[in-house]
Design an enzyme around this catalytic site. Structure first.
Site, PDB file in Angstrom:
ATOM      1  N   CYS A 385       4.363  53.492  42.293  1.00 15.21           N
ATOM      2  CA  CYS A 385       4.950  54.787  41.947  1.00 15.21           C
ATOM      3  C   CYS A 385       4.434  55.291  40.609  1.00 15.21           C
ATOM      4  O   CYS A 385       3.276  55.683  40.505  1.00 15.21           O
ATOM      5  CB  CYS A 385       6.475  54.698  42.020  1.00 15.21           C
ATOM      6  N   HIS A 511       7.411  52.875  47.485  1.00 17.97           N
ATOM      7  CA  HIS A 511       7.814  51.531  47.038  1.00 17.97           C
ATOM      8  C   HIS A 511       7.830  50.591  48.245  1.00 17.97           C
ATOM      9  O   HIS A 511       8.891  50.403  48.856  1.00 17.97           O
ATOM     10  CB  HIS A 511       9.225  51.583  46.452  1.00 17.97           C
ATOM     11  N   GLU A 513       7.989  47.576  48.385  1.00 19.61           N
ATOM     12  CA  GLU A 513       8.853  46.395  48.160  1.00 19.61           C
ATOM     13  C   GLU A 513      10.200  46.520  48.867  1.00 19.61           C
ATOM     14  O   GLU A 513      10.821  45.518  49.223  1.00 19.61           O
ATOM     15  CB  GLU A 513       9.076  46.146  46.653  1.00 19.61           C
TER      16      GLU A 513
HETATM   17  N1  GLN Z   1       8.568  59.236  37.205  1.00 19.56           N
HETATM   18  C1  GLN Z   1       7.737  59.295  38.347  1.00 19.56           C
HETATM   19  C2  GLN Z   1       8.139  60.397  39.313  1.00 19.56           C
HETATM   20  O1  GLN Z   1       9.247  60.880  39.253  1.00 19.56           O
HETATM   21  C3  GLN Z   1       7.688  57.973  39.067  1.00 19.56           C
HETATM   22  C4  GLN Z   1       9.002  57.542  39.645  1.00 19.56           C
HETATM   23  C5  GLN Z   1       9.037  56.096  40.018  1.00 19.56           C
HETATM   24  O2  GLN Z   1       8.267  55.261  39.505  1.00 19.56           O
HETATM   25  N2  GLN Z   1       9.968  55.709  40.882  1.00 19.56           N
HETATM   26  O3  GLN Z   1       7.359  60.782  40.149  1.00 19.56           O
END
Ligand code: GLN
Length: 537
Positions: A385, A511, A513
């Protein structure tokens, strides 16, 4: 099976005893007897969901398929039970009051004085029963967060007391989890805190049927006897649950003590020898891994490892699958930023790195410097992310030469917004539950590493973000050897990878995971671990 059975799990003495693991383990054992199971986590805080909380407060925010931002215990349930849960499986005080007050304003309680008993407790019971009905599960586990005696959890405990009567004693059991501390001076195992928390539970009107006692070492016979006596329970109802090497051992340990049979008897379920051989095999792989690989975990919530619990577990699942031990080394990105941690040290001390997810400015530059050093040393890098977004920024800055390249999240006036707000976020005003959340389809490009990982053209992974790699600059990114290997339906990059990199340089916007299971590891984490293993042989 005719009537739904309910297992209520409460905690005493202090929080953080691993009640979630005990709940998940209980579920796994019941499921392994051939019954269908679902699990609910009740969180007595007033937030509607965990999404608006800093990970330092409650650890990771676990994202469900349907886009719920939930308590991390749902992650344990999903991993142990091997099922997907809904956001409804996490009930909070915030949700309960929000709906009671909304109903009151609509006039649904017209003429009545709206009270905690019965209106709030009815709402709680309706929610629990609603999930039971929808899931069709034979057994519903309900874990009440916090500790017995907290003001916040009283309405929930009262709802459970009522449910036990309404559903019938033969269809409900109460398991109480408490701590028997060991005094460092005398080495003595003390049972008084357990006795007190059981007394507190009884005062509320709940008689526990089983007491699980957490302790550093197993419960001594005298301590067990004492707890049974004070709890008004037969000694067989008291189970010691000592610290173990891996959380995945807990169900095996409890089962070896007759826990499964005892629960089956109390619930009037026919006992069938649980089929846990694959689980045992998985635990043995974790415990017997001879060789270890060292993985740098680079993030800004490293002081609370629970902030990244699903990532840790996904790495362990993949490690077990590949018969390799995982040693995690934590690096606080703010310290890298301040120069307190030298990136050289990370290169020396570890075999690969995960660039952890996150939000906001703090520590972001530290992560970018770490990515640069890792890339220049050909280390396997997996960015999740925010981690992927920072990998892209790093390439723009140091390979393409746009020094001011940034994400508009970090620098709204950057001349090179290589990571930018998703168009669907432009008009978002409320911050609760408004990110791009949950499972969305991803189209995988054939002939890429992503395809090698999944061996499928359409995959689903869970998301939680507002920003995305800016499609405007993709040509430029490609000229630097980075290609997009997974696309969202809307045409946004979901996976990026570097061609001609000696090991693995891979970024994932979702994600993966959250979908990793002990017996079915995430394809991305699996490939990452396999690569590290190969590089280091
Ligand atoms: N801050 C970033 C976004 O909002 C990544 C978010 C995250 O790592 N879950 O896109």
């Amino acid at each position: 099976m005719s009537k739904t059975k309910y297992v209520f799990i409460t905690g005493g003495v202090l929080s953080g005893l691993g009640k979630g693991i005990i709940t998940a383990s209980t579920g796994l054992l019941i499921k392994s007897m051939g019954y269908s199971v679902t699990a609910i986590k009740i969180d007595p805080y007033v937030n509607v969901d965990a999404g608006t909380m800093n990970p330092f407060m409650h650890g990771e925010v676990f994202v469900t398929e349907d886009g719920g931002e939930t308590d991390l215990d749902l992650g344990h349930y999903e991993r142990f039970l091997g099922i997907n849960l809904s956001k409804e499986n996490n009930i909070t005080t915030g949700q309960v009051y929000l709906s009671v007050i909304t109903k009151e304003r609509r006039g649904e309680y017209l003429g009545k004085c709206v009270q905690i008993i019965p209106h709030v407790t009815d709402e709680i019971k309706n929610r629990i029963r609603g999930i039971a009905r929808k899931s069709g599960a034979d057994v519903v586990l309900v874990e009440i967060g916090g500790t017995v005696g907290d003001i916040e959890s009283l309405p929930f405990l009262e709802a459970i007391r009522q449910m036990r009567i309404e559903e019938g004693r033969e269809n409900t059991i109460s398991i109480h989890v408490a701590l028997a501390p060991i005094l460092s001076v005398t080495g003595e195992q003390k049972t008084k805190p357990v006795q007190h928390s059981i007394q507190e539970l009884r005062r509320i009107g709940i008689m526990p049927d089983i007491v699980v006692v957490r302790s550093q070492r197993d419960l001594e016979p005298e301590a067990r006897q004492k707890i049974a006596l004070y709890s008004n329970l037969p000694i067989d109802a008291v189970f010691g649950d000592p610290d173990v090497e891996t959380i995945y051992e807990v169900p095996l340990l409890l089962h070896s003590k007759g826990y499964t049979r005892y629960i089956a008897r109390l619930l009037g379920l026919e006992y069938r020898e649980p089929d846990i051989s694959r689980w045992e095999d998985f635990v043995n792989r974790i415990k017997n891994a001879r060789r270890k690989i060292r993985i740098a975990m680079i993030g800004k919530y490293t002081k609370l490892h629970d902030s990244y619990i699903s990532i840790i577990e996904a790495l362990r699942h993949a490690g077990a699958w590949n018969n390799i031990g995982i040693e995690l080394k934590w690096y606080e990105s703010t310290d890298i930023e301040k120069g307190k941690i030298d990136t050289e040290r990370i290169i020396e001390e570890t075999d690969a790195a995960v660039i952890l997810p996150g939000f906001g400015k703090r520590g972001a530059e530290g992560k970018i410097s770490a990515i640069k050093a890792l890339r220049e040393n050909n280390k396997p890098v997996l960015g999740i992310c925010f981690g992927m977004q920072l990998m892209v920024i790093e390439i723009f800055r140091h390979v393409i030469g746009w020094e001011k390249a940034n994400s508009t999240e970090l620098d709204p006036s950057t001349p090179y917004p290589v990571v930018d707000l998703l168009p669907s976020q432009y008009n978002v005003k409320h911050l609760g539950g408004s990110m791009r959340l949950g499972a969305h389809p991803i189209r995988i490009v054939k002939g890429t590493i992503a395809y090698e990982m999944y061996k499928k053209e359409i995959v689903y992974e869970r998301h939680r973000h507002r920003y995305e790699v800016n499609p405007k600059f993709l040509d430029k990114l490609e000229s630097a050897g980075i290609r997009v290997s997974g696309w969202s339906v809307e045409g946004y990059p979901e996976f990026i990878e570097m061609d001609n990199y000696k090991t693995l340089f891979f970024g994932s916007q979702p994600h993966p995971e959250f979908r990793s299971r002990p017996l079915n590891p995430s394809p991305i984490y699996n490939y990452f671990i396999k690569t590290i293993k190969e590089v280091n042989t």
